[in-house]
Design a protein around this motif. Sequence first.
Motif, PDB file in Angstrom:
ATOM      1  N   ALA A  52     -21.160 -26.220   7.154  1.00  0.00           N
ATOM      2  CA  ALA A  52     -20.581 -25.061   6.471  1.00  0.00           C
ATOM      3  C   ALA A  52     -19.474 -25.498   5.507  1.00  0.00           C
ATOM      4  CB  ALA A  52     -20.034 -24.061   7.491  1.00  0.00           C
ATOM      5  N   ALA A  53     -18.665 -26.445   5.919  1.00  0.00           N
ATOM      6  CA  ALA A  53     -17.583 -26.926   5.054  1.00  0.00           C
ATOM      7  C   ALA A  53     -18.155 -27.583   3.805  1.00  0.00           C
ATOM      8  CB  ALA A  53     -16.691 -27.896   5.817  1.00  0.00           C
ATOM      9  N   LEU A  54     -19.203 -28.393   3.961  1.00  0.00           N
ATOM     10  CA  LEU A  54     -19.834 -29.028   2.802  1.00  0.00           C
ATOM     11  C   LEU A  54     -20.410 -27.984   1.849  1.00  0.00           C
ATOM     12  CD1 LEU A  54     -21.705 -32.092   4.347  1.00  0.00           C
ATOM     13  CD2 LEU A  54     -19.769 -32.135   2.773  1.00  0.00           C
ATOM     14  N   ALA A  55     -21.057 -26.994   2.410  1.00  0.00           N
ATOM     15  CA  ALA A  55     -21.673 -25.954   1.575  1.00  0.00           C
ATOM     16  C   ALA A  55     -20.617 -25.152   0.824  1.00  0.00           C
ATOM     17  CB  ALA A  55     -22.531 -25.029   2.435  1.00  0.00           C
ATOM     18  N   LEU A  56     -19.520 -24.833   1.474  1.00  0.00           N
ATOM     19  CA  LEU A  56     -18.491 -24.010   0.856  1.00  0.00           C
ATOM     20  C   LEU A  56     -17.653 -24.765  -0.172  1.00  0.00           C
ATOM     21  CD1 LEU A  56     -17.306 -21.976   3.963  1.00  0.00           C
ATOM     22  CD2 LEU A  56     -18.676 -21.154   2.043  1.00  0.00           C
ATOM     23  N   THR A  57     -17.465 -26.066   0.026  1.00  0.00           N
ATOM     24  CA  THR A  57     -16.626 -26.828  -0.894  1.00  0.00           C
ATOM     25  C   THR A  57     -17.419 -27.467  -2.021  1.00  0.00           C
ATOM     26  OG1 THR A  57     -16.809 -28.837   0.437  1.00  0.00           O
ATOM     27  CG2 THR A  57     -14.945 -27.367   0.911  1.00  0.00           C
ATOM     28  N   GLY A  58     -18.738 -27.447  -1.916  1.00  0.00           N
ATOM     29  CA  GLY A  58     -19.553 -28.048  -2.962  1.00  0.00           C
ATOM     30  C   GLY A  58     -19.674 -29.551  -2.813  1.00  0.00           C
ATOM     31  N   CYS A  59     -19.146 -30.102  -1.748  1.00  0.00           N
ATOM     32  CA  CYS A  59     -19.265 -31.541  -1.520  1.00  0.00           C
ATOM     33  C   CYS A  59     -20.658 -31.844  -0.995  1.00  0.00           C
ATOM     34  CB  CYS A  59     -18.240 -32.012  -0.503  1.00  0.00           C
ATOM     35  SG  CYS A  59     -16.555 -31.812  -1.067  1.00  0.00           S
ATOM     36  N   GLY A  60     -21.016 -33.066  -1.080  1.00  0.00           N
ATOM     37  CA  GLY A  60     -22.332 -33.456  -0.572  1.00  0.00           C
ATOM     38  C   GLY A  60     -23.239 -33.837  -1.717  1.00  0.00           C
ATOM     39  N   PHE A  61     -24.503 -33.719  -1.494  1.00  0.00           N
ATOM     40  CA  PHE A  61     -25.484 -34.133  -2.478  1.00  0.00           C
ATOM     41  C   PHE A  61     -25.824 -33.008  -3.442  1.00  0.00           C
ATOM     42  CE2 PHE A  61     -26.217 -36.737   1.275  1.00  0.00           C
ATOM     43  CZ  PHE A  61     -26.071 -37.992   0.717  1.00  0.00           C
ATOM     44  N   GLU A  62     -26.000 -33.370  -4.692  1.00  0.00           N
ATOM     45  CA  GLU A  62     -26.365 -32.399  -5.716  1.00  0.00           C
ATOM     46  C   GLU A  62     -27.811 -32.655  -6.115  1.00  0.00           C
ATOM     47  OE1 GLU A  62     -25.219 -31.199 -10.293  1.00  0.00           O
ATOM     48  OE2 GLU A  62     -23.966 -32.581  -9.199  1.00  0.00           O
ATOM     49  N   TYR A  63     -28.600 -31.612  -6.152  1.00  0.00           N
ATOM     50  CA  TYR A  63     -29.999 -31.736  -6.559  1.00  0.00           C
ATOM     51  C   TYR A  63     -30.100 -31.590  -8.066  1.00  0.00           C
ATOM     52  CZ  TYR A  63     -34.868 -30.592  -7.338  1.00  0.00           C
ATOM     53  OH  TYR A  63     -36.148 -30.573  -7.817  1.00  0.00           O
ATOM     54  N   ARG A  64     -30.774 -32.513  -8.721  1.00  0.00           N
ATOM     55  CA  ARG A  64     -31.001 -32.458 -10.166  1.00  0.00           C
ATOM     56  C   ARG A  64     -32.504 -32.475 -10.392  1.00  0.00           C
ATOM     57  NH1 ARG A  64     -26.631 -33.996 -13.629  1.00  0.00           N
ATOM     58  NH2 ARG A  64     -28.005 -33.015 -15.133  1.00  0.00           N
ATOM     59  N   GLU A  65     -33.005 -31.471 -11.091  1.00  0.00           N
ATOM     60  CA  GLU A  65     -34.437 -31.368 -11.358  1.00  0.00           C
ATOM     61  C   GLU A  65     -34.833 -32.282 -12.507  1.00  0.00           C
ATOM     62  OE1 GLU A  65     -37.753 -27.982 -12.481  1.00  0.00           O
ATOM     63  OE2 GLU A  65     -35.676 -27.408 -12.178  1.00  0.00           O
ATOM     64  N   ALA A  66     -35.878 -33.068 -12.291  1.00  0.00           N
ATOM     65  CA  ALA A  66     -36.377 -33.967 -13.326  1.00  0.00           C
ATOM     66  C   ALA A  66     -37.061 -33.167 -14.431  1.00  0.00           C
ATOM     67  CB  ALA A  66     -37.360 -34.962 -12.729  1.00  0.00           C
ATOM     68  N   ILE A  67     -36.952 -33.663 -15.664  1.00  0.00           N
ATOM     69  CA  ILE A  67     -37.616 -33.023 -16.799  1.00  0.00           C
ATOM     70  C   ILE A  67     -39.129 -33.078 -16.613  1.00  0.00           C
ATOM     71  CG2 ILE A  67     -38.082 -33.236 -19.279  1.00  0.00           C
ATOM     72  CD1 ILE A  67     -35.360 -32.064 -18.822  1.00  0.00           C
ATOM     73  N   CYS A  68     -39.655 -34.228 -16.231  1.00  0.00           N
ATOM     74  CA  CYS A  68     -41.095 -34.399 -16.013  1.00  0.00           C
ATOM     75  C   CYS A  68     -41.329 -35.022 -14.643  1.00  0.00           C
ATOM     76  CB  CYS A  68     -41.694 -35.304 -17.090  1.00  0.00           C
ATOM     77  SG  CYS A  68     -41.686 -34.573 -18.735  1.00  0.00           S
ATOM     78  N   GLY A  69     -42.544 -34.882 -14.166  1.00  0.00           N
ATOM     79  CA  GLY A  69     -42.909 -35.475 -12.893  1.00  0.00           C
ATOM     80  C   GLY A  69     -43.259 -36.948 -13.048  1.00  0.00           C
ATOM     81  N   GLY A  70     -43.548 -37.583 -11.937  1.00  0.00           N
ATOM     82  CA  GLY A  70     -43.941 -38.979 -11.950  1.00  0.00           C
ATOM     83  C   GLY A  70     -45.212 -39.172 -12.766  1.00  0.00           C
ATOM     84  N   GLY A  71     -45.267 -40.239 -13.527  1.00  0.00           N
ATOM     85  CA  GLY A  71     -46.437 -40.516 -14.342  1.00  0.00           C
ATOM     86  C   GLY A  71     -46.477 -39.739 -15.641  1.00  0.00           C
ATOM     87  N   GLU A  72     -45.366 -39.093 -15.995  1.00  0.00           N
ATOM     88  CA  GLU A  72     -45.297 -38.303 -17.229  1.00  0.00           C
ATOM     89  C   GLU A  72     -44.034 -38.682 -18.009  1.00  0.00           C
ATOM     90  OE1 GLU A  72     -47.244 -34.051 -16.018  1.00  0.00           O
ATOM     91  OE2 GLU A  72     -45.125 -34.352 -15.556  1.00  0.00           O
ATOM     92  N   TYR A  73     -44.054 -38.373 -19.311  1.00  0.00           N
ATOM     93  CA  TYR A  73     -42.867 -38.540 -20.134  1.00  0.00           C
ATOM     94  C   TYR A  73     -42.684 -37.288 -20.984  1.00  0.00           C
ATOM     95  CZ  TYR A  73     -45.968 -39.714 -24.077  1.00  0.00           C
ATOM     96  OH  TYR A  73     -46.930 -39.681 -25.055  1.00  0.00           O
ATOM     97  N   PRO A  74     -41.423 -36.972 -21.349  1.00  0.00           N
ATOM     98  CA  PRO A  74     -41.172 -35.762 -22.129  1.00  0.00           C
ATOM     99  C   PRO A  74     -41.416 -35.985 -23.626  1.00  0.00           C
ATOM    100  CG  PRO A  74     -39.096 -36.794 -21.561  1.00  0.00           C
ATOM    101  CD  PRO A  74     -40.180 -37.606 -20.911  1.00  0.00           C
TER     102      PRO A  74
END
Length: 111
Positions: A29-51
């Motif tokens: 709960a502390a991690l969720a409320l403070t924003g600490c921890g891991f941040e998810y970043r969405e990739a532009i393209c999937g594996g085997g692809e390029y933008p």
Amino acid sequence: MPRRTNRAATSLRARGTRLILLSLASGAAALALTGCGFEYREAICGGGEYPVMSVGGTGSACVQDDEEPPAGFTRYPQGKVPQQVDDKWDLYWDTHTLDREGHIVDAPAGG
């Protein structure tokens, strides 16, 4: 013969388990409320692809690594390829594009 259990030991084990679970839940709960921890970043393209980007606009697409960009699209300039949604280059290409000669220009209003 029935097995004898020590009620005090059983009670301490149950209490210890509850404390561990409570500590883990509090930490999460502390991690969720403070924003600490891991941040998810969405990739532009999937594996085997390029933008690729649309010529003269801000549109983009993903192409299989072994294919060329479709008509009306081109590869991003080397070193200016967006990797994740909202990264430096993804945001840059929202307001810039390439003209037919491959020069970087301001994107037209409305993309």
